[in-house]
Design a protein around this motif. Structure first.
Motif, short mmCIF file in Angstrom:
data_model
loop_
_atom_site.label_atom_id
_atom_site.label_comp_id
_atom_site.label_asym_id
_atom_site.label_seq_id
_atom_site.Cartn_x
_atom_site.Cartn_y
_atom_site.Cartn_z
N GLY A 167 36.02 57.32 -14.82
CA GLY A 167 35.07 56.56 -15.62
C GLY A 167 33.77 56.29 -14.89
N SER A 168 33.86 56.01 -13.60
CA SER A 168 32.64 55.73 -12.84
C SER A 168 31.75 56.97 -12.77
N SER A 214 35.49 45.49 -18.97
CA SER A 214 36.83 45.65 -18.39
C SER A 214 37.71 44.45 -18.68
N ASP A 234 30.40 52.07 -23.09
CA ASP A 234 31.45 52.44 -22.14
C ASP A 234 32.76 51.93 -22.73
N HIS A 255 38.02 51.04 -21.57
CA HIS A 255 39.23 50.28 -21.83
C HIS A 255 39.82 50.53 -23.20
N LYS A 265 43.51 55.08 -19.38
CA LYS A 265 43.83 53.71 -19.79
C LYS A 265 44.52 53.75 -21.16
N TRP A 306 44.41 60.64 -15.08
CA TRP A 306 43.23 60.04 -14.47
C TRP A 306 42.04 60.88 -14.82
C1 LIG Z 1 37.94 51.35 -15.74
C2 LIG Z 1 36.50 51.28 -16.14
C3 LIG Z 1 35.57 52.23 -15.70
C4 LIG Z 1 35.81 53.33 -14.75
O1 LIG Z 1 36.77 53.32 -13.95
P1 LIG Z 1 37.25 54.42 -12.90
O2 LIG Z 1 38.14 53.59 -12.08
O3 LIG Z 1 36.06 54.93 -12.19
O4 LIG Z 1 37.91 55.48 -13.70
C5 LIG Z 1 34.29 52.15 -16.18
N1 LIG Z 1 33.93 51.21 -17.05
C6 LIG Z 1 34.80 50.28 -17.49
C7 LIG Z 1 34.33 49.29 -18.48
C8 LIG Z 1 36.10 50.28 -17.04
O5 LIG Z 1 36.95 49.35 -17.47
#
Ligand SMILES: *Cc1c(COP(=O)(O)O)cnc(C)c1O
Length: 419
Positions: free
Chosen positions: A101-102, A179, A204, A207, A233, A239
Motif C-alpha cells: 500500500g505504501s 487506518s 486510499d 483498509h 487486508k 501482501w
Molecule cells: C495499511 C495501509 C497502507 C499501506 O500499508 P502497507 O503496509 O505499505 O501495505 C496505506 N494506507 C492505509 C490507509 C493503510 O491502512
C-alpha cells in the motif's frame, strides 16, 4: 504439526531451523483470535500462487511492453489480474504492480505531484496513515503536508471542516482514507471539495477495499481521480498494493510505479492478486463483506454493553477503537495482556489523545480475519465478553489463562483453511 510438515517438506529438508519457525507461526495463527483489523487469512489458492516459481521471473514494464524476454505467460497473468480488478471495482485502469500500500501511495503522489507540493490528509492520530503526510514518511518528507481531523464532539469527519482546510491550504492532492476510522466516507462530498480547490482526489481504500468489493461500503471509484489499496487486508489476497484510475491517468500512474517508484514487479504476488480477485465472484465470498460489518457491529454492541467506550460510539465498517482513558489504562499494557490471553489486538492513538504514540490510549480491533474463519454473531458476543473480562481484570493471571483457554476453543472450532 504433521500437515504443516507435509506442506513445508522441502524447507524441512533444507533448513529445519527456519521450517520450525514457520510452523510455530502457523501454530500461533491457528490458535489465536486475530483481531488486528488490517490482517486476514489468505486462501490456499492465493498461497500457492505466491509460493510459486513465478518468483523466478523478471518482468519490468507492463504486459506487451516488457524490458525482458520470456514474458508471454506473465503477461497473461498480469493482464488477468488487471482485468479482474477493473471488473470487480468498475475501474477503467488498474496497475497491479505496487509491492504494498505504501508503494501504491508513493506512485500515486508521483503521478500527480512535484516535490514540495501540498497534500492534505487525515491526521495520523485521528485515524490517518503514515503515508498521508507524516513527517517520518516520504509523504511528509517530499511533500508539504497539511492535515484535517475529526470533530471533537462526534469523533467523525466533519466535511465542512475538510472544506475549510482545503480552501485554506489549496492542496494539489486531497487524500481520503484511513487506518483507524470506524465510519463510512462520503465520496461525493470529498469529490466536490477537491473540485472546488482544483485538487486531485486520492482515496486510499487500503483498509476497506474488501468491503467495497463486496458491496458493504460505497465505492470511491466513480468519484476519485485515483484510488489506492492493499490486497492483503479486507480484500483477502496476498501482501501487495494496487492503483485504480480513469483511463486518462493510466499513463502517468504506470510511469510513476515503474520506473518511478519500483523496479521489476513481484509476478508471484500479482498471480496471488489475480487469484484473490477471482474469488470475489465465487460462492465462497458471498456475503463475506456484509458479515464482516455485521460482526463488527455486534462486537461493538457487546463492548458497549460491557461499559467500554468506543471512539465515535460504534462502527459502520470492519473496525472499532476502544478508548481506554475512562479506565485509566494505556494501550501498551493492555495489548501485552491480550497477547497472553491469545487475543491479538493493536494499541492505537485515538483522536485528541494526550498520551504518547508509543503508549497511546486506544486499542484497535476488527473482524476481517475471524469472519474469514467463519465466526458469526454468537462468537462476537463471546469475544466481547472475553475482551471485557480481560480489560476489567488487568493483571489477574487466572483470568488471562481462562480467556486464553476459551480463545483457543473458539479457534479450534473455526480452523484456518490450511489443512
Ligand atoms: C495499511 C495501509 C497502507 C499501506 O500499508 P502497507 O503496509 O505499505 O501495505 C496505506 N494506507 C492505509 C490507509 C493503510 O491502512
Amino acid at each position: 504439526m504433521a500437515i504443516a510438515e507435509q506442506r513445508l517438506s522441502a524447507l524441512h529438508q533444507a533448513d529445519p531451523e527456519l521450517a520450525s519457525l514457520l510452523e510455530a507461526e502457523l501454530d500461533r495463527q491457528q490458535y489465536t483470535l486475530e483481531l488486528i483489523p488490517s490482517e486476514n487469512v489468505a486462501s490456499p489458492a492465493v498461497l500457492e500462487a505466491v509460493g510459486s516459481w513465478l518468483t523466478n521471473k523478471y518482468a519490468e514494464g507492463t504486459p506487451g511492453k516488457r524490458y525482458y524476454g520470456g514474458c508471454e505467460f506473465v503477461d497473461q497473468i498480469e493482464t488477468l489480474a488487471q482485468e479482474r480488478a477493473c471488473a470487480l471495482f468498475g475501474a477503467e485502469h488498474a496497475n497491479v504492480q505496487p509491492h504494498c500500500g505504501s508503494s501504491a501511495n508513493l506512485a500515486a503522489y508521483m503521478a500527480f505531484c512535484q516535490p514540495g507540493d501540498t497534500i492534505l490528509g487525515l491526521d495520523l492520530s485521528h485515524g490517518g496513515h503514515l503515508t498521508h503526510g507524516s513527517p517520518v514518511s516520504f509523504s511528509g518528507i517530499f511533500y508539504h503536508a497539511e492535515f484535517y481531523g475529526v470533530s471533537r464532539e462526534t469523533e467523525q469527519l466533519d466535511y465542512e471542516e475538510i472544506r475549510r482546510r482545503a480552501h485554506e491550504v489549496r492542496p494539489r492532492v486531497l487524500v481520503a482514507g484511513a487506518s483507524a476510522y470506524p465510519r463510512i466516507f462520503d465520496f461525493p462530498q470529498l469529490a466536490e471539495i477537491a473540485h472546488e480547490v482544483d485538487a486531485v482526489l486520492m482515496v486510499d481504500m487500503a483498509h476497506f477495499a474488501g468491503l467495497v468489493a463486496g458491496g458493504a461500503h460505497p465505492s470511491p471509484v466513480p468519484y476519485a481521480d485515483v484510488v489506492t489499496l492493499t490486497t492483503h487486508k479486507t480484500l483477502r489476497g496476498p501482501w501487495g498494493g494496487m492503483i485504480l484510475s480513469p483511463e486518462e491517468h493510466a499513463k502517468a500512474i504506470d510511469k510513476a510505479v515503474f520506473p518511478g517508484a519500483q523496479g521489476g514487479p513481484l509476478v508471484h504476488a500479482i498471480a496471488g492478486k489475480a487469484a484473490a480477485l477471482r474469488a470475489w465472484g465465487q460462492p465462497e465470498m458471498e456475503g463475506y463483506a456484509q458479515r464482516v460489518v455485521a460482526n463488527a457491529q455486534r462486537l461493538a454492541q457487546g463492548l458497549l454493553q460491557e461499559g467500554l467506550r468506543l471512539v465515535s460510539g460504534g462502527t459502520d465498517n470492519h473496525l472499532m477503537l476502544i478508548d481506554l482513558r475512562p479506565l485509566g489504562l494505556t494501550g501498551k499494557a493492555v495489548q501485552e495482556v491480550f497477547d497472553r490471553a491469545r487475543i491479538t489486538v493493536n494499541r492505537n492513538s485515538i483522536p485528541f489523545d494526550e498520551a504518547s504514540k508509543f503508549n497511546p490510549s486506544g486499542i484497535r480491533l476488527g473482524t476481517p480475519a475471524i469472519t474469514t474463519r467463519g465466526m458469526g454473531l454468537e462468537q462476537m458476543d463471546e469475544i466481547a465478553a472475553l475482551i471485557s473480562r480481560t480489560i476489567h481484570n488487568l493483571g489477574d493471571g487466572a483470568v488471562e489463562r481462562e480467556v486464553a483457554a476459551r480463545a483457543r476453543i473458539l479457534c479450534e472450532a473455526f480452523p484456518l483453511p490450511y489443512r
